[in-house]
Design an enzyme around this catalytic site. Structure first.
Site, PDB file in Angstrom:
ATOM      1  N   ASP A  69      -9.285   2.541  13.094  1.00 48.52           N
ATOM      2  CA  ASP A  69      -8.638   2.012  11.902  1.00 48.52           C
ATOM      3  C   ASP A  69      -7.425   1.152  12.233  1.00 48.52           C
ATOM      4  O   ASP A  69      -6.939   1.133  13.373  1.00 48.52           O
ATOM      5  CB  ASP A  69      -8.192   3.161  10.987  1.00 48.52           C
ATOM      6  CG  ASP A  69      -9.334   3.685  10.133  1.00 48.52           C
ATOM      7  OD1 ASP A  69     -10.407   3.063  10.136  1.00 48.52           O
ATOM      8  OD2 ASP A  69      -9.140   4.715   9.460  1.00 48.52           O
ATOM      9  N   LYS A  95      -8.717  -0.963   7.280  1.00 44.24           N
ATOM     10  CA  LYS A  95      -8.516  -1.405   5.897  1.00 44.24           C
ATOM     11  C   LYS A  95      -7.016  -1.573   5.690  1.00 44.24           C
ATOM     12  O   LYS A  95      -6.231  -0.679   5.997  1.00 44.24           O
ATOM     13  CB  LYS A  95      -9.044  -0.377   4.901  1.00 44.24           C
ATOM     14  CG  LYS A  95     -10.527  -0.088   4.987  1.00 44.24           C
ATOM     15  CD  LYS A  95     -10.911   0.859   3.861  1.00 44.24           C
ATOM     16  CE  LYS A  95     -12.388   1.206   3.918  1.00 44.24           C
ATOM     17  NZ  LYS A  95     -12.702   2.029   5.086  1.00 44.24           N
ATOM     18  N   MET A 147       0.430   5.100   0.977  1.00 41.57           N
ATOM     19  CA  MET A 147      -0.117   3.820   0.494  1.00 41.57           C
ATOM     20  C   MET A 147       0.401   3.469  -0.900  1.00 41.57           C
ATOM     21  O   MET A 147      -0.363   3.110  -1.797  1.00 41.57           O
ATOM     22  CB  MET A 147      -1.657   3.883   0.480  1.00 41.57           C
ATOM     23  CG  MET A 147      -2.264   4.159   1.840  1.00 41.57           C
ATOM     24  SD  MET A 147      -4.063   4.405   1.786  1.00 41.57           S
ATOM     25  CE  MET A 147      -4.158   6.071   1.098  1.00 41.57           C
TER      26      MET A 147
END
Length: 264
Positions: free
Chosen positions: A46, A68, A180
């Site tokens: 990731d 991502k 996030m």
């Protein structure tokens, strides 16, 4: 690694390991994670897995980026799952490496289900959660007997079409650890204050925890949107909201923060 092999399982060909790489400091890798890195044929990693972690990969291992990042072109989760299945069926030892813990906002559950449905054997290796590590490395206890017996872990990036009831979370009075959340911090702060949290509620934001790029911002709840607009808090970051956020200021003069030093 020969000694480590005595306490960690073998990595069989045709299987997948879903592994948490921790928050960034290689010193926070588990022994199982190190073994996986040293053994895997293919590592699908990731965006939050840095070069310091990947440097433990065995010579000849194939590294495939599948990260991502909000607002940027990113890998599609379905395609990642399909790729893991394909690689395993080709007989590779497949390491799916994620920042933090794969089952805490890491979508590891989705990948586990996909592998199970495809008949692919897999192992889950927990990692040090970025949210809890960001607090602990700066002397902030997630729970403290004199203030809170619970803590809320929440994402600022829910699935499309879903909403988080921030006002209800605010009414619990429990500290909230946000993952996030920088891009949606204005909405979150507004909803939390609507739910009863005071504007002067203390917060602590840790950017890229335990790495050489780490930065820390202590602020009030109501000031977070303005700080985000000015770029003073930015992704990737963990934000803790609540009384526990004041712990760092109380002990910082005596706290040895070794995470960023280890990563340099």
């Amino acid at each position: 690694m020969a000694r480590l092999s005595r306490v960690t399982p073998s990595f069989a060909p045709g299987t997948v390991w879903l592994v948490g790489a921790g928050p960034g400091d290689p010193g926070l890798l588990t022994i199982h994670a190190l073994n996986a890195l040293a053994t895997a044929d293919v590592i699908v990693y990731d965006a939050l897995v840095g070069p310091d972690i990947l440097s433990f990969a065995r010579e000849g291992a194939v590294l495939e980026f599948a990260g991502k990042r909000g607002g940027r072109p990113s890998a599609v989760q379905r395609e990642i799952c399909e790729r893991l299945i394909q690689l395993a069926r080709e007989g590779h030892r497949v390491l799916r490496l994620k920042g933090g813990d794969p089952f805490i906002f890491g979508r590891g559950g989705e990948e586990a289900l996909a592998l199970a449905e495809a008949g692919v054997s897999f192992r889950i290796v927990p990692g040090v959660s970025s949210g809890l590590a960001s607090l602990a490395m700066h002397g902030v206890p997630a729970t403290f007997r004199k203030s809170n017996h619970a803590v809320i872990l929440a994402t600022g990036h829910p699935a499309p079409g879903e909403k988080i009831d921030w006002t209800s979370l605010a009414r619990t009075g429990v500290p909230i650890v946000l993952y996030m959340a920088v891009s949606s911090i204005s909405l979150i702060v507004s909803a939390l204050m609507e739910g009863g949290l005071a504007g002067d509620t203390p917060t602590l934001t840790v950017h890229e925890a335990t790495t050489s790029r780490e930065s820390v911002v202590e602020a009030t709840l109501e000031s977070l949107p303005g700080l985000a607009e000015k770029g003073m808090i930015r992704s990737p970051a963990i934000i803790v909201i609540g009384a526990i956020a004041t712990f760092r200021s109380a002990i910082v003069n005596h706290l040895l923060e070794f995470g960023s030093e280890a990563a340099q």
